[in-house]
Scaffold this active site. Structure first.
Site, PDB file in Angstrom:
ATOM      1  N   LYS A   1       0.842  -1.204   0.000  1.00  0.00           N
ATOM      2  CA  LYS A   1       0.000   0.000   0.000  1.00  0.00           C
ATOM      3  C   LYS A   1       0.873   1.248   0.000  1.00  0.00           C
ATOM      4  O   LYS A   1       0.611   2.196  -0.740  1.00  0.00           O
ATOM      5  CB  LYS A   1      -0.957  -0.027   1.205  1.00  0.00           C
TER       6      LYS A   1
ATOM      7  N   GLN B   1      -5.122  -1.960   9.232  1.00  0.00           N
ATOM      8  CA  GLN B   1      -4.937  -3.273   8.617  1.00  0.00           C
ATOM      9  C   GLN B   1      -5.530  -4.362   9.510  1.00  0.00           C
ATOM     10  O   GLN B   1      -5.221  -4.452  10.689  1.00  0.00           O
ATOM     11  CB  GLN B   1      -3.430  -3.527   8.385  1.00  0.00           C
TER      12      GLN B   1
ATOM     13  N   ASP C   1     -11.507   2.222   3.310  1.00  0.00           N
ATOM     14  CA  ASP C   1     -11.824   0.799   3.114  1.00  0.00           C
ATOM     15  C   ASP C   1     -13.337   0.598   2.957  1.00  0.00           C
ATOM     16  O   ASP C   1     -13.785  -0.481   2.599  1.00  0.00           O
ATOM     17  CB  ASP C   1     -11.354  -0.020   4.336  1.00  0.00           C
TER      18      ASP C   1
END
Ligand code: NDP
Length: 285
Positions: A53, A97, A120
């Protein structure tokens, strides 16, 4: 022979578009879109995802802010960091995460992220907006699948779409997005009866169950489009493989995504897209 849907090439094309727009954005606003990525603990797979990322951000000219917290970080400290990032003007997107260590309450942590920085799209506020079709962000993997279909010229309206898997991050939002594009959608799961017969109805079959090479020729209608979301290790040789038995299905399908090089490269690309949207929404032009 099926047309190969090349996720790597399509992802590269989108990233080049984002990079060009990011340069323009920086000139106008004096800041680049910024993504903060928080990782708690040392899960090796998560560390690889997080590194990728950061690298993707660099590649398109975004700023990325990494926070590596020890495995024993308490909830209070993690929530305090999220609160700080919620108020940081250089940070437009925040990602925690997953999975988190067991002592941390995942739901509480995701709820703490400001919905406008929730790149997200896991916050219930954003999930609700997706349900009613009025959203800023889409979850990255199903959004990536929609881009693959769109950029491959595959029509969805009126098609029989079968999604196998009903997780909150892939299957359920995937079904909603296909429905939004006027597909006739069936969602299957581990209790579905005669799965192969249901899958054989599909003009577009999306496989997202996490079982190596599970979908053989008997699951696929001749001329179907087959999208393989799975990312598994093949037990025989430990190599990366999808949920679809590619060698068996490819001769029957009209189009198919490979693993690796299909859906995978699209996921981080959609994260970049969401971060850009967040930056634009937060007052910059
Ligand atoms: P989950 O484990 O959360 O969900 C799996 C789903 O598949 C469940 O709904 C389950 O049904 C269903 N399922 C499992 N076995 C069967 C079966 N034999 N028949 C029918 N349905 C079954 O997985 P995710 O959605 O998170 O991920 C799915 C796959 O996609 C994994 O391989 C994962 O690695 C991959 N993935 C890939 C990404 C990418 O970037 N390419 C990103 C995210 C995931 P039930 O609900 O009844 O238990």
């Amino acid at each position: 022979m099926a047309k190969l849907i090349d996720g790597k090439a399509i992802a590269a094309e989108i990233r080049a578009e984002i990079a060009a727009e990011a340069r323009e954005f920086q000139e106008k606003n004096g800041v680049a879109p910024g993504l903060a990525v928080i990782i708690v603990g040392e899960n090796p797979a998560s560390q690889v995802y997080v590194r990728n990322k950061h690298r993707a951000c660099e590649e398109v000219g975004f700023r990325s802010f990494g926070y590596e917290l020890p495995a024993d970080t308490d909830e209070e400290a993690l929530l305090a960091l999220i609160d700080k990032l919620n108020h940081d003007k250089a940070v437009h997107g925040i990602l925690v995460q997953l999975p988190l260590p067991a002592h941390l309450d995942e739901e509480k942590v995701l709820l703490a992220i400001s919905p406008e920085k929730d790149v997200d799209a896991f916050h219930p506020y954003n999930v609700g907006r997706i349900l009613i079709g009025n959203y800023d962000f889409l979850p990255c993997t199903p959004a990536g699948v929609m881009e693959l279909l769109a950029r491959s010229g595959i029509e969805i309206a009126g098609k029989e779409c079968v999604v196998v898997g009903r997780s909150n991050i892939v299957g359920k939002p995937q079904a909603l997005l296909l429905l939004e594009k006027n597909g006739t959608v069936t969602v299957c799961h581990s209790r579905t009866k005669d799965l192969a017969a249901v899958c054989r109805r599909a003009d577009i079959l999306v496989c997202a169950i996490g079982k190596p090479e599970f979908f053989t020729a008997e699951y696929v209608k001749k001329g179907a489009v087959v999208i393989d979301v799975g990312m598994n290790r093949r037990p025989a040789d430990g190599k990366l493989c999808g949920d679809v038995d590619f060698a068996a299905v490819e001769p029957i399908a009209a189009a198919i995504t490979p693993v690796p090089g299909g859906v995978g490269p699209m996921t981080i690309t959609m994260l970049l897209k969401n971060t850009f949207t967040a930056a634009r929404k937060q007052g910059a032009k």
